[in-house]
Design a protein around this motif. Structure first.
Motif, PDB file in Angstrom:
ATOM      1  N   THR A 276     -19.059  60.243  -9.394  1.00 26.04           N
ATOM      2  CA  THR A 276     -19.603  59.212 -10.284  1.00 26.04           C
ATOM      3  C   THR A 276     -20.595  58.419  -9.443  1.00 26.04           C
ATOM      4  O   THR A 276     -20.479  58.367  -8.209  1.00 26.04           O
ATOM      5  N   VAL A 277     -21.543  57.776 -10.110  1.00 27.74           N
ATOM      6  CA  VAL A 277     -22.543  56.998  -9.372  1.00 27.74           C
ATOM      7  C   VAL A 277     -21.853  55.893  -8.569  1.00 27.74           C
ATOM      8  O   VAL A 277     -22.128  55.698  -7.382  1.00 27.74           O
ATOM      9  N   GLU A 278     -20.906  55.191  -9.231  1.00 26.71           N
ATOM     10  CA  GLU A 278     -20.233  54.075  -8.551  1.00 26.71           C
ATOM     11  C   GLU A 278     -19.543  54.571  -7.280  1.00 26.71           C
ATOM     12  O   GLU A 278     -19.602  53.931  -6.227  1.00 26.71           O
ATOM     13  N   THR A 279     -18.862  55.703  -7.412  1.00 27.85           N
ATOM     14  CA  THR A 279     -18.084  56.193  -6.264  1.00 27.85           C
ATOM     15  C   THR A 279     -18.995  56.706  -5.167  1.00 27.85           C
ATOM     16  O   THR A 279     -18.785  56.407  -3.981  1.00 27.85           O
ATOM     17  N   ARG A 280     -20.025  57.467  -5.532  1.00 28.84           N
ATOM     18  CA  ARG A 280     -20.908  57.992  -4.485  1.00 28.84           C
ATOM     19  C   ARG A 280     -21.674  56.848  -3.814  1.00 28.84           C
ATOM     20  O   ARG A 280     -21.965  56.909  -2.616  1.00 28.84           O
ATOM     21  N   ASP A 281     -21.999  55.789  -4.585  1.00 25.74           N
ATOM     22  CA  ASP A 281     -22.599  54.595  -3.955  1.00 25.74           C
ATOM     23  C   ASP A 281     -21.598  53.996  -2.963  1.00 25.74           C
ATOM     24  O   ASP A 281     -21.934  53.706  -1.813  1.00 25.74           O
ATOM     25  N   ALA A 282     -20.363  53.819  -3.437  1.00 25.18           N
ATOM     26  CA  ALA A 282     -19.350  53.173  -2.582  1.00 25.18           C
ATOM     27  C   ALA A 282     -19.107  53.995  -1.317  1.00 25.18           C
ATOM     28  O   ALA A 282     -18.937  53.434  -0.220  1.00 25.18           O
ATOM     29  N   MET A 283     -19.126  55.306  -1.446  1.00 28.10           N
ATOM     30  CA  MET A 283     -18.912  56.171  -0.272  1.00 28.10           C
ATOM     31  C   MET A 283     -20.061  55.979   0.720  1.00 28.10           C
ATOM     32  O   MET A 283     -19.854  55.813   1.928  1.00 28.10           O
ATOM     33  N   GLY A 284     -21.291  55.983   0.212  1.00 28.00           N
ATOM     34  CA  GLY A 284     -22.459  55.828   1.086  1.00 28.00           C
ATOM     35  C   GLY A 284     -22.457  54.474   1.781  1.00 28.00           C
ATOM     36  O   GLY A 284     -22.701  54.374   2.989  1.00 28.00           O
ATOM     37  N   PHE A 285     -22.148  53.417   1.001  1.00 32.59           N
ATOM     38  CA  PHE A 285     -22.176  52.082   1.609  1.00 32.59           C
ATOM     39  C   PHE A 285     -21.026  51.882   2.598  1.00 32.59           C
ATOM     40  O   PHE A 285     -21.173  51.137   3.563  1.00 32.59           O
ATOM     41  N   LEU A 286     -19.922  52.568   2.364  1.00 36.70           N
ATOM     42  CA  LEU A 286     -18.822  52.478   3.339  1.00 36.70           C
ATOM     43  C   LEU A 286     -19.274  53.050   4.693  1.00 36.70           C
ATOM     44  O   LEU A 286     -18.965  52.498   5.759  1.00 36.70           O
ATOM     45  N   LEU A 287     -20.034  54.133   4.645  1.00 37.20           N
ATOM     46  CA  LEU A 287     -20.556  54.714   5.894  1.00 37.20           C
ATOM     47  C   LEU A 287     -21.549  53.755   6.549  1.00 37.20           C
ATOM     48  O   LEU A 287     -21.507  53.521   7.767  1.00 37.20           O
ATOM     49  N   LEU A 288     -22.439  53.180   5.721  1.00 38.39           N
ATOM     50  CA  LEU A 288     -23.446  52.266   6.293  1.00 38.39           C
ATOM     51  C   LEU A 288     -22.780  51.016   6.866  1.00 38.39           C
ATOM     52  O   LEU A 288     -23.173  50.529   7.942  1.00 38.39           O
ATOM     53  N   ASP A 289     -21.760  50.507   6.175  1.00 40.34           N
ATOM     54  CA  ASP A 289     -21.031  49.338   6.710  1.00 40.34           C
ATOM     55  C   ASP A 289     -20.334  49.703   8.013  1.00 40.34           C
ATOM     56  O   ASP A 289     -20.266  48.901   8.950  1.00 40.34           O
ATOM     57  N   GLY A 290     -19.807  50.918   8.064  1.00 38.70           N
ATOM     58  CA  GLY A 290     -19.137  51.372   9.292  1.00 38.70           C
ATOM     59  C   GLY A 290     -20.113  51.420  10.454  1.00 38.70           C
ATOM     60  O   GLY A 290     -19.788  51.013  11.586  1.00 38.70           O
ATOM     61  N   LEU A 291     -21.321  51.915  10.190  1.00 38.83           N
ATOM     62  CA  LEU A 291     -22.331  51.979  11.262  1.00 38.83           C
ATOM     63  C   LEU A 291     -22.680  50.576  11.740  1.00 38.83           C
ATOM     64  O   LEU A 291     -22.824  50.323  12.942  1.00 38.83           O
ATOM     65  N   LYS A 292     -22.808  49.658  10.779  1.00 40.98           N
ATOM     66  CA  LYS A 292     -23.156  48.279  11.151  1.00 40.98           C
ATOM     67  C   LYS A 292     -22.069  47.707  12.076  1.00 40.98           C
ATOM     68  O   LYS A 292     -22.369  47.083  13.097  1.00 40.98           O
ATOM     69  N   ALA A 293     -20.810  47.963  11.711  1.00 40.75           N
ATOM     70  CA  ALA A 293     -19.704  47.466  12.542  1.00 40.75           C
ATOM     71  C   ALA A 293     -19.819  48.042  13.952  1.00 40.75           C
ATOM     72  O   ALA A 293     -19.689  47.315  14.950  1.00 40.75           O
ATOM     73  N   ILE A 294     -20.081  49.339  14.045  1.00 40.57           N
ATOM     74  CA  ILE A 294     -20.190  49.970  15.373  1.00 40.57           C
ATOM     75  C   ILE A 294     -21.341  49.340  16.146  1.00 40.57           C
ATOM     76  O   ILE A 294     -21.215  49.019  17.348  1.00 40.57           O
ATOM     77  N   GLU A 295     -22.464  49.120  15.450  1.00 39.10           N
ATOM     78  CA  GLU A 295     -23.630  48.516  16.129  1.00 39.10           C
ATOM     79  C   GLU A 295     -23.289  47.116  16.654  1.00 39.10           C
ATOM     80  O   GLU A 295     -23.844  46.655  17.653  1.00 39.10           O
ATOM     81  N   GLU A 296     -22.348  46.442  15.960  1.00 40.33           N
ATOM     82  CA  GLU A 296     -21.953  45.086  16.388  1.00 40.33           C
ATOM     83  C   GLU A 296     -20.754  45.112  17.340  1.00 40.33           C
ATOM     84  O   GLU A 296     -20.158  44.075  17.624  1.00 40.33           O
ATOM     85  N   GLY A 297     -20.377  46.312  17.757  1.00 39.03           N
ATOM     86  CA  GLY A 297     -19.304  46.417  18.763  1.00 39.03           C
ATOM     87  C   GLY A 297     -17.913  46.359  18.185  1.00 39.03           C
ATOM     88  O   GLY A 297     -16.934  46.156  18.908  1.00 39.03           O
TER      89      GLY A 297
END
Ligand code: DGY
Length: 323
Positions: free
Chosen positions: A294-315
């Motif tokens: 679903t659009v909502e779920t595939r959006d949520a999956m993508g943003f979860l990855l992007l949020d994860g990367l941001k966390a890693i970038e912030e240590g």
């Protein structure tokens, strides 16, 4: 003027518009516009020099690919909760992190499990084919009789993130939920579902047997002839997990002989290929791996990855970092 993004990302697939826009705003993205599964050599060539690699469920990321990309690769992001396509051990050895997408797809996948249950029990795809082929003779008291869900026992193999969402949706349909996990869940998490200490006991109590457990080496070909024989006569099998957990020969035999009432499958061994005999059976409801589609779920999956990367970038270590 904002500086141009400098972190190099290779995306093997197209993602939803919102996710692609967010990725492009933050990173220097190269993507596989062919939007298909890539051969290992092609992937290693195309993604050379990237720091983050975005893949999904059917893109193998083998040890050789990881070794080829290791000089620059920092994080593998897979748009999936299943990670059987990524060599996690090789990533760990190479010091490469792996992000995945648990939780956010559980509800959508549970909806597909319900759709499959209803579809098989009420013979939906068979009825659809009859209407489309213009061979419906008109309503009749004994036409296309199916099974009512109300009062039946639903056995869930793996009452985890997805299994719990299935259980929650099953209760209002009047299904009695049974489950097997390695250990029983605390009462407040089990939602009244009946625990079975062995999968054999669960099978024997499942009018509908639903596989939601994540794929694992010990579960390869789990649903074989011996286990199918434990199911009550006329049971229904549902698989929204991974195709390799089912022994296709055994399931097809049980469907063809009508030992089972039917099966609803969203996943296949070697998909998109599948055992062609499934296509010839009327009592199997086949979907093309739509669990999280679903659009909502595939959006949520993508943003979860992007949020994860941001966390890693912030240590920080994000909750969806596996390795
Ligand atoms: C997953 O995420 O592993 C699913 O199978 C894709 O929907």
């Amino acid at each position: 003027m904002p500086s141009a993004p400098s972190i190099r990302v290779y995306a093997t697939r197209r993602f939803t518009q919102a996710v692609e826009q967010a990725m492009q705003a933050r990173y220097a993205v190269t993507r596989n516009d062919a939007d298909g599964v890539m051969e290992p050599e092609a992937l290693a060539r195309a993604a050379q020099g990237c720091e983050y690699l975005f893949v999904s469920v059917n893109q193998p990321v083998a040890a050789a690919t990881i070794a080829a990309l290791a000089p620059t690769l920092k994080v593998i992001c897979t748009l999936s909760v299943g990670t059987d396509h990524v060599d996690l051990e090789a990533a760990r050895r190479a010091g490469i992190k792996v992000l995945y997408t648990p939780d956010v797809l559980s509800e959508a996948t549970a909806e597909i499990a319900m759709l499959l249950m209803l579809g098989v029990a009420r013979r939906a795809s068979e009825g659809d084919r009859m209407v489309r082929a213009d061979v419906w003779p008109g309503w009749a008291p004994t036409q296309m009789l199916g099974q009512q869900l109300t009062g039946r026992r639903l056995g869930i193999l793996g009452l985890g993130r997805i299994g719990k969402q299935v259980a929650q949706r099953a209760a209002p349909f009047g299904l009695q939920v049974h489950y097997h996990n390695r250990r029983p869940l605390p009462a407040d998490e089990a939602m009244g579902a009946v625990y079975h200490a062995t999968s054999d006991a669960l099978l024997a109590h499942s009018d509908i047997f639903c596989i939601t457990a994540p794929s694992a080496p010990e579960l390869k070909s789990f649903l074989d002839a011996r286990r199918i024989a434990l199911l009550p006569r006329d049971a229904i099998v549902i698989n929204v997990a991974r195709g390799d957990m089912v022994d296709d020969d055994a399931l097809i035999e049980a469907l063809a002989s009508r030992r089972l009432f039917g099966a609803g499958l969203d996943v296949y061994r070697g998909e998109p290929a599948m055992d062609p005999r499934y296509r010839t059976l009327d009592n199997v409801f086949l979907l093309p791996h739509l669990g999280s589609a679903t659009v909502e779920t595939r959006d949520a999956m993508g943003f979860l990855l992007l949020d994860g990367l941001k966390a890693i970038e912030e240590g920080r270590r994000p909750a969806n970092q596996l390795v």
